[in-house]
Design a protein around this motif. Sequence first.
Motif, short mmCIF file in Angstrom:
data_model
loop_
_atom_site.label_atom_id
_atom_site.label_comp_id
_atom_site.label_asym_id
_atom_site.label_seq_id
_atom_site.Cartn_x
_atom_site.Cartn_y
_atom_site.Cartn_z
N PRO A 182 0.83 -1.23 -0.04
CA PRO A 182 -0.03 -0.09 -0.07
C PRO A 182 0.86 1.35 -0.19
O PRO A 182 0.51 2.39 -0.65
N SER A 183 2.17 1.35 0.85
CA SER A 183 2.77 2.45 1.02
C SER A 183 3.48 2.77 -0.16
O SER A 183 3.79 4.00 -0.72
N VAL A 184 3.97 1.72 -0.95
CA VAL A 184 4.46 1.55 -2.60
C VAL A 184 3.57 2.34 -3.50
O VAL A 184 3.89 3.21 -4.28
N ALA A 185 2.32 1.84 -3.47
CA ALA A 185 1.23 2.37 -4.40
C ALA A 185 0.84 3.60 -4.25
O ALA A 185 0.60 4.45 -5.00
N SER A 186 1.12 4.34 -2.95
CA SER A 186 0.55 5.50 -2.88
C SER A 186 1.72 6.39 -2.98
O SER A 186 1.59 7.84 -2.90
N GLN A 187 3.08 5.83 -3.50
CA GLN A 187 4.15 6.82 -3.59
C GLN A 187 3.92 7.46 -5.12
O GLN A 187 3.28 6.86 -5.96
N VAL A 188 4.56 8.88 -5.21
CA VAL A 188 4.06 9.47 -6.34
C VAL A 188 5.72 9.32 -7.21
O VAL A 188 6.74 9.59 -6.63
N ASP A 189 5.54 8.74 -8.33
CA ASP A 189 6.89 8.13 -9.19
C ASP A 189 7.01 9.13 -10.22
O ASP A 189 7.75 8.80 -11.33
N PHE A 190 6.55 10.43 -10.28
CA PHE A 190 6.94 11.40 -11.48
C PHE A 190 7.34 12.76 -10.60
O PHE A 190 7.15 12.92 -9.56
N PRO A 191 7.83 13.51 -11.38
CA PRO A 191 7.99 14.76 -11.21
C PRO A 191 7.00 15.54 -10.50
O PRO A 191 5.89 15.68 -11.13
N HIS A 192 6.93 16.02 -9.29
CA HIS A 192 5.77 16.93 -8.99
C HIS A 192 6.18 18.02 -7.90
O HIS A 192 7.49 18.03 -7.41
N ILE A 193 5.34 18.85 -7.41
CA ILE A 193 5.38 19.99 -6.49
C ILE A 193 4.43 19.73 -5.33
O ILE A 193 3.12 19.47 -6.03
N VAL A 194 4.63 19.56 -4.25
CA VAL A 194 3.62 19.40 -3.29
C VAL A 194 3.52 21.07 -2.44
O VAL A 194 4.52 21.41 -1.94
N THR A 195 2.43 21.45 -2.49
CA THR A 195 2.33 22.94 -1.55
C THR A 195 1.24 22.90 -0.81
O THR A 195 0.02 22.07 -1.00
N THR A 196 1.32 23.66 0.10
CA THR A 196 0.24 23.78 1.15
C THR A 196 -0.25 25.40 1.02
O THR A 196 0.48 26.42 1.23
N GLY A 197 -1.66 25.61 0.70
CA GLY A 197 -2.20 26.78 0.70
C GLY A 197 -2.91 27.20 2.08
O GLY A 197 -3.55 26.26 2.66
N TYR A 198 -2.83 28.33 2.31
CA TYR A 198 -3.46 29.01 3.68
C TYR A 198 -4.16 30.03 3.50
O TYR A 198 -3.89 30.89 2.57
#
Length: 236
Positions: A23-39
């Motif tokens: 499950p943890s492997v399946a949930s990993q993102v395997d492509f270039p990406h950006i994670v942002t948090t908006g407030y």
Amino acid sequence: MRKQIMKSTLTLCALAASFIALPSVASQVDFPHIVTTGYGQIEATPDMAEFSVRVVQSQLNADQAKEGVDSVVDTFLAKLASAGVSKEDIKSSNLYLTPQYQYPDKGQPELVGYRASRTVTVQVMDIERLNDYLDSALASGINQVDNIRLKVKDESQYQAKARTAAIQDAQKKAQSLAQGFEQKLGKVWQITYKQPQNQPVVMRSMMMDSQPESNSYQDSVITIRDRVDVVYKLSN
């Protein structure tokens, strides 16, 4: 035989570990990406309130303590009714009665009386009437204010504005990061949202032996906050 058992055990453990990791492997993102948090946050002026008051009395016997507390609460409820407060906006607790003991240096504890208390919670739809209701509580014999919560009636509209501000904040951060690292911002891949629990403005508790801070709530503001976590794809 012992080696075969150990080998079989190790094989089963390895298989179990692989299943746990899936499950943890399946949930990993395997492509270039950006994670942002908006407030986002919006300030609102309180237009309603909720307060809880309590009457506490100590008497020699339980019946006197109960009658004294019930009399004060009944008087206060009558004043609220005459002021036009709906029954749905009033909550009155049951009687709380406890024996009071004196503990001498020697000998058994001695019963010296009973302490009775009841709490009344009132929702004030017109915040301008808040002081009037507190004055009525004082005149009725209420001797303690537990808290005063300042709130807004239509919190959902402020929450929606705060959410929009959070979304815009996440988008601006993602665009800025992509541009700074000479990447092209792609589509949104994942959005994670959990609405926060906004806390109303709570005034400090106080005894009713002095006049409450009548005007302190008028300068108060309520801050409605929200946040969103977003994963964006990146492309060269």
